[in-house]
Design a protein around this motif. Structure first.
Motif, mmCIF file in Angstrom:
data_model
loop_
_atom_site.group_PDB
_atom_site.id
_atom_site.type_symbol
_atom_site.label_atom_id
_atom_site.label_comp_id
_atom_site.label_asym_id
_atom_site.label_seq_id
_atom_site.Cartn_x
_atom_site.Cartn_y
_atom_site.Cartn_z
ATOM 1 N N PHE A 35 0.841 -1.187 0.000
ATOM 2 C CA PHE A 35 0.000 0.000 0.000
ATOM 3 C C PHE A 35 0.884 1.248 0.000
ATOM 4 C CE2 PHE A 35 -3.412 -2.724 2.072
ATOM 5 C CZ PHE A 35 -4.098 -2.871 0.886
ATOM 6 N N TYR A 36 2.096 1.089 0.522
ATOM 7 C CA TYR A 36 3.136 2.109 0.463
ATOM 8 C C TYR A 36 4.422 1.442 -0.022
ATOM 9 C CZ TYR A 36 0.439 5.545 3.171
ATOM 10 O OH TYR A 36 -0.520 6.439 3.595
ATOM 11 N N ASP A 37 5.317 2.242 -0.572
ATOM 12 C CA ASP A 37 6.649 1.768 -0.941
ATOM 13 C C ASP A 37 7.663 2.246 0.086
ATOM 14 O OD1 ASP A 37 6.210 0.231 -3.196
ATOM 15 O OD2 ASP A 37 6.330 1.934 -4.570
ATOM 16 N N ALA A 38 8.673 1.420 0.321
ATOM 17 C CA ALA A 38 9.722 1.783 1.260
ATOM 18 C C ALA A 38 10.456 3.036 0.777
ATOM 19 C CB ALA A 38 10.692 0.629 1.414
ATOM 20 N N THR A 39 10.828 3.898 1.720
ATOM 21 C CA THR A 39 11.606 5.084 1.374
ATOM 22 C C THR A 39 12.985 4.680 0.865
ATOM 23 O OG1 THR A 39 10.420 6.306 3.099
ATOM 24 C CG2 THR A 39 12.444 7.297 2.242
ATOM 25 N N SER A 40 13.570 3.682 1.526
ATOM 26 C CA SER A 40 14.821 3.083 1.047
ATOM 27 C C SER A 40 14.810 1.616 1.447
ATOM 28 C CB SER A 40 16.037 3.810 1.633
ATOM 29 O OG SER A 40 16.071 3.658 3.041
ATOM 30 N N GLY A 41 15.705 0.846 0.835
ATOM 31 C CA GLY A 41 15.679 -0.588 1.061
ATOM 32 C C GLY A 41 14.644 -1.252 0.163
ATOM 33 N N ALA A 42 14.353 -2.514 0.435
ATOM 34 C CA ALA A 42 13.432 -3.262 -0.423
ATOM 35 C C ALA A 42 12.655 -4.280 0.389
ATOM 36 C CB ALA A 42 14.193 -3.960 -1.544
ATOM 37 N N VAL A 43 11.387 -4.483 -0.013
ATOM 38 C CA VAL A 43 10.566 -5.561 0.510
ATOM 39 C C VAL A 43 10.511 -6.628 -0.570
ATOM 40 C CG1 VAL A 43 8.302 -6.224 1.397
ATOM 41 C CG2 VAL A 43 9.202 -3.935 1.870
ATOM 42 N N ARG A 44 10.906 -7.862 -0.218
ATOM 43 C CA ARG A 44 11.001 -8.918 -1.218
ATOM 44 C C ARG A 44 10.048 -10.060 -0.899
ATOM 45 N NH1 ARG A 44 15.520 -7.414 -3.976
ATOM 46 N NH2 ARG A 44 17.067 -6.211 -2.787
ATOM 47 N N LEU A 45 9.472 -10.605 -1.945
ATOM 48 C CA LEU A 45 8.639 -11.808 -1.850
ATOM 49 C C LEU A 45 9.275 -12.861 -2.742
ATOM 50 C CD1 LEU A 45 6.072 -13.288 -0.954
ATOM 51 C CD2 LEU A 45 4.888 -12.265 -2.899
ATOM 52 N N ASP A 46 9.690 -13.943 -2.122
ATOM 53 C CA ASP A 46 10.408 -14.998 -2.858
ATOM 54 C C ASP A 46 11.597 -14.416 -3.615
ATOM 55 O OD1 ASP A 46 8.455 -16.631 -1.876
ATOM 56 O OD2 ASP A 46 7.397 -16.888 -3.762
ATOM 57 N N ASP A 47 12.343 -13.537 -2.905
ATOM 58 C CA ASP A 47 13.560 -12.897 -3.437
ATOM 59 C C ASP A 47 13.301 -11.947 -4.602
ATOM 60 O OD1 ASP A 47 15.242 -14.187 -1.598
ATOM 61 O OD2 ASP A 47 15.334 -15.983 -2.858
ATOM 62 N N ILE A 48 12.054 -11.558 -4.820
ATOM 63 C CA ILE A 48 11.716 -10.572 -5.859
ATOM 64 C C ILE A 48 11.227 -9.300 -5.173
ATOM 65 C CG2 ILE A 48 10.284 -10.057 -7.865
ATOM 66 C CD1 ILE A 48 9.983 -13.060 -8.307
ATOM 67 N N ASP A 49 11.807 -8.167 -5.536
ATOM 68 C CA ASP A 49 11.345 -6.885 -5.006
ATOM 69 C C ASP A 49 9.870 -6.713 -5.406
ATOM 70 O OD1 ASP A 49 10.805 -4.175 -4.436
ATOM 71 O OD2 ASP A 49 12.901 -3.625 -4.775
ATOM 72 N N ILE A 50 8.998 -6.478 -4.413
ATOM 73 C CA ILE A 50 7.568 -6.410 -4.729
ATOM 74 C C ILE A 50 7.252 -5.224 -5.638
ATOM 75 C CG2 ILE A 50 6.891 -7.596 -2.611
ATOM 76 C CD1 ILE A 50 6.045 -4.918 -1.464
ATOM 77 N N ARG A 51 8.169 -4.258 -5.747
ATOM 78 C CA ARG A 51 7.964 -3.160 -6.689
ATOM 79 C C ARG A 51 8.094 -3.623 -8.137
ATOM 80 N NH1 ARG A 51 11.771 0.920 -3.270
ATOM 81 N NH2 ARG A 51 12.975 -1.017 -3.261
ATOM 82 N N ASP A 52 8.669 -4.828 -8.331
ATOM 83 C CA ASP A 52 8.823 -5.385 -9.676
ATOM 84 C C ASP A 52 7.709 -6.369 -10.025
ATOM 85 O OD1 ASP A 52 11.184 -3.957 -10.062
ATOM 86 O OD2 ASP A 52 12.406 -5.549 -9.177
ATOM 87 N N LEU A 53 6.763 -6.574 -9.109
ATOM 88 C CA LEU A 53 5.669 -7.513 -9.351
ATOM 89 C C LEU A 53 4.454 -6.787 -9.918
ATOM 90 C CD1 LEU A 53 5.792 -9.699 -6.099
ATOM 91 C CD2 LEU A 53 6.538 -10.364 -8.386
ATOM 92 N N ALA A 54 3.767 -7.433 -10.851
ATOM 93 C CA ALA A 54 2.506 -6.881 -11.348
ATOM 94 C C ALA A 54 1.488 -6.858 -10.223
ATOM 95 C CB ALA A 54 1.985 -7.708 -12.520
ATOM 96 N N GLY A 55 0.576 -5.865 -10.263
ATOM 97 C CA GLY A 55 -0.412 -5.739 -9.204
ATOM 98 C C GLY A 55 -1.260 -6.984 -9.031
ATOM 99 N N THR A 56 -1.626 -7.639 -10.144
ATOM 100 C CA THR A 56 -2.457 -8.841 -10.043
ATOM 101 C C THR A 56 -1.712 -9.976 -9.342
ATOM 102 O OG1 THR A 56 -1.735 -9.386 -12.299
ATOM 103 C CG2 THR A 56 -3.874 -8.302 -12.049
ATOM 104 N N ASP A 57 -0.423 -10.144 -9.660
ATOM 105 C CA ASP A 57 0.366 -11.195 -9.015
ATOM 106 C C ASP A 57 0.531 -10.922 -7.526
ATOM 107 O OD1 ASP A 57 0.642 -12.584 -11.343
ATOM 108 O OD2 ASP A 57 2.678 -11.896 -11.786
ATOM 109 N N LEU A 58 0.791 -9.657 -7.179
ATOM 110 C CA LEU A 58 0.992 -9.314 -5.774
ATOM 111 C C LEU A 58 -0.300 -9.491 -4.980
ATOM 112 C CD1 LEU A 58 2.837 -8.200 -3.563
ATOM 113 C CD2 LEU A 58 2.140 -5.895 -4.243
#
Length: 596
Positions: free
Chosen positions: A405-428
């Motif tokens: 719902f928000y993006d990290a100011t710095s750093g990364a949140v990963r799901l299965d070693d993939i940055d969630i900012r790189d995931l399509a909304g439907t997949d996430l």
């Protein structure tokens, strides 16, 4: 204090707002260029038919009627037919013009409504947490209504009125240029009066729009928070506030009515005096044989007809100001950009395992302090993690980052070693689901609410999800079972039942990661026990992040994280943390004492 630099900035911003609003209007009208061109042809034909009337009357009086003395009836018949044809053309063209303009305006409004609704769904949670629901409703109601009034009648009317004035002035000049000079002289006070009216109406109508928006916002906020209003006996104070806003709106309307009450009579007076002067001067010339009677009649008809459009254009300016303010607000809303942006080249995630990692995440809300200073956390797939801590410790913020719902100011949140900012909304959204304490239910059936995440689910799958979390029995006991309309906010179900329906919804969606944000905080003890049984089924086999103040919800977790000021200060199993005699141990002791 205002400075020249500030004034320049204000003027620059105002120009940018106007440019943005006009660009939006042009964009909305561009697909209708051909219908607009056809409307222009129709309005010209209608205006020409109307303006031709006085000239034909003059010719009939001065030429056709005298021809009867010579026994010639042909001219009278011809001009009579021409008068009828002019009237029919004017009427038919005007009717077709109004219908064409209405079709265009309704198409534009439909597209604008779609854009506003689409935009409000596209914008991130940050926008909706700062932009009140009352303001959103005001955009969809009063602002769009102001534009509807402008497009449906005002804009079409002003075009017709401008053409009528132009054609009337030209017709008068061709019939009798001296009368046209009198009309030109009368235009000076008419123009001054109209400018006075426009300057004041601009102020008054903006006040009216502001007062209207405040009134709507207050009403929506009161209705939305009615439980709190009644619980704290705030009815008298909210009524006083509402009456104050309503009175401001009343006064703003009175100001506009008072302004109209001075403008319209003033314009009528100028018009009537102009007719009197034209009649006196033209009558004198007619008596001396310098002006034909038919020409005098035509000149008076033209002069009289000229002032009605001025009044209507002046009145249009009121609606134009209101619509301009509305268009500025709508264009500002449509210009908003989501802070959580979809990736240009998304990484596919066909089957998520549920491994969550926060890699040195820092986060701060806009214009706020740092909430998570440097959070490094790993949650293995299938693990149930409970987050505890005082209010403001950062638990809900962590949940909003995992669900993006928000993006990290710095750093990364990963799901299965993939940055969630790189995931399509439907997949996430398929992989990560959040259940909140509100457990919002939409108007509709129980079946539709459970199938929210999977609209294509079969009845058997919906029932299986309800059985899994213990909701099937109370659903079948409802008047229409799964077809029962739960009403807005689940009015026909208790808090515990509503939460179970939200669990069934999450179970049917079958996410790899489930986030529970205070999912049992609003329940009583029997309701919590009911939900706890469904919770065990819901959490089995998936990664879970549970935010809870009640330790009964935490007791079944594999791991507990105690958070303070955005940092993890304790990390371990419930038993380990109880034995450690730290913050969690004190919370556990207090909880045990409360049970006794």
């Amino acid at each position: 204090m205002s400075t020249p630099e500030n004034d320049h900035l204000t003027r620059t911003e105002s120009r940018e707002v106007r440019a943005r609003s006009l660009a939006l209007l042009r964009n909305l009208l561009r697909p209708h260029s051909r219908p607009l061109a056809w409307s222009a042809v129709l309005v010209v034909a209608s205006t020409a038919g109307q303006v031709a009337g006085p000239a034909l009357v003059a010719t009939t009086i001065d030429h056709a009627i005298p021809a009867l003395d010579d026994g010639r009836q042909g001219p009278l018949v011809v001009y009579g037919i021409l008068l009828v044809v002019a009237a029919v053309v004017a009427g038919l063209a005007n009717g077709a013009y109004v219908r064409a303009a209405a079709t265009i305006s309704q198409a534009v409004l439909l597209e604008l409504r779609r854009r506003v609704f689409r935009q409000t769904q596209r914008l991130s949670l940050e926008f909706h947490e700062t932009y009140t629901s009352g303001r959103i409703i005001s955009r969809q109601t009063s602002d769009l209504e102001a534009l509807r009034e402008l497009l449906d009648g005002g804009l079409t009317g002003v075009v017709a009125n401008l053409l009528t004035m132009t054609f009337t002035a030209v017709g008068l000049a061709l019939v009798d240029w001296r009368s046209a000079v009198i009309l030109s002289a009368a235009m000076v006070p008419a123009w001054l009066l109209t400018r006075w009216f426009q300057r004041r109406s601009q102020v008054y109508y903006r006040q009216q729009r502001t007062a209207s928006a405040r009134l709507i916002v207050k009403f929506v906020e009161t209705m939305t928070g009615m439980r709190a209003v009644q619980a704290f006996r705030r009815e008298p104070s909210t009524e006083r506030d509402y009456e104050r806003y309503a009175d401001e709106y009343r006064k703003a309307n009175l100001n506009t009515f008072s302004l109209n009450g001075r403008y319209q009579p003033g314009l009528i007076l100028i018009g009537n005096l102009t007719v009197v002067v034209a009649l006196a001067y033209g009558g004198s010339r007619a008596l001396h044989g310098e002006l034909a009677v038919g020409v005098l009649v035509a000149a008076l008809l033209y002069v009289k007809r000229f002032f009605a459009p001025i009044q209507q254009i002046g009145m249009f300016y009121n609606g134009f100001q209101s619509a301009t303010a509305a268009l500025e607000k709508l264009s500002a809303l449509l210009a908003e950009e989501p802070t959580v942006v979809a990736p240009a080249h998304p990484v596919p995630l066909p089957a998520a395992r549920g491994d969550v990692r926060l890699d040195h995440v820092t986060f701060r809300y806009p214009r706020g302090p740092v909430v998570l200073p440097d959070l490094d956390l790993h949650i293995p797939a299938g693990q149930t993690v409970a987050l505890v801590g005082t209010t403001g410790a950062g638990k809900s913020t962590l949940a909003k980052l995992v669900t993006r719902f928000y993006d990290a100011t710095s750093g990364a949140v990963r799901l299965d070693d993939i940055d969630i900012r790189d995931l399509a909304g439907t997949d996430l959204r398929r992989a990560v689901v959040m259940v909140t304490q509100e457990a919002y239910l939409f108007s509709g059936s129980v079946r539709e609410n459970i199938a929210l995440g999977r609209p294509d689910a079969s009845q058997a799958e919906i029932e299986a999800a309800a059985r899994a979390v213990g909701a099937h029995d109370f659903i079948t006991a409802m008047p229409d079972g799964y077809d029962t309309d739960v009403n807005k906010r689940g009015g026909r179900v208790s808090s515990g039942q509503r939460q179970l329906l939200s669990f069934a919804r999450a179970f049917l969606a079958n996410p790899a990661v489930l986030v529970l944000d205070e999912a049992t905080s609003s329940l009583d003890i029997p309701g919590e026990r009911l939900v706890q049984r469904g919770l065990k089924t819901l959490l089995a086999g998936r990664t879970a992040i549970i935010i809870a103040h009640r330790l009964s919800t935490v007791s079944g977790a594999d791991r507990v994280l105690v958070m303070e000021h955005g940092r993890v200060v304790e990390d371990g199993t419930p038993a380990e943390l109880v034995a450690a005699d730290g913050h969690y141990a004190r919370l556990h002791t207090a909880w045990q004492d409360s049970l006794v």
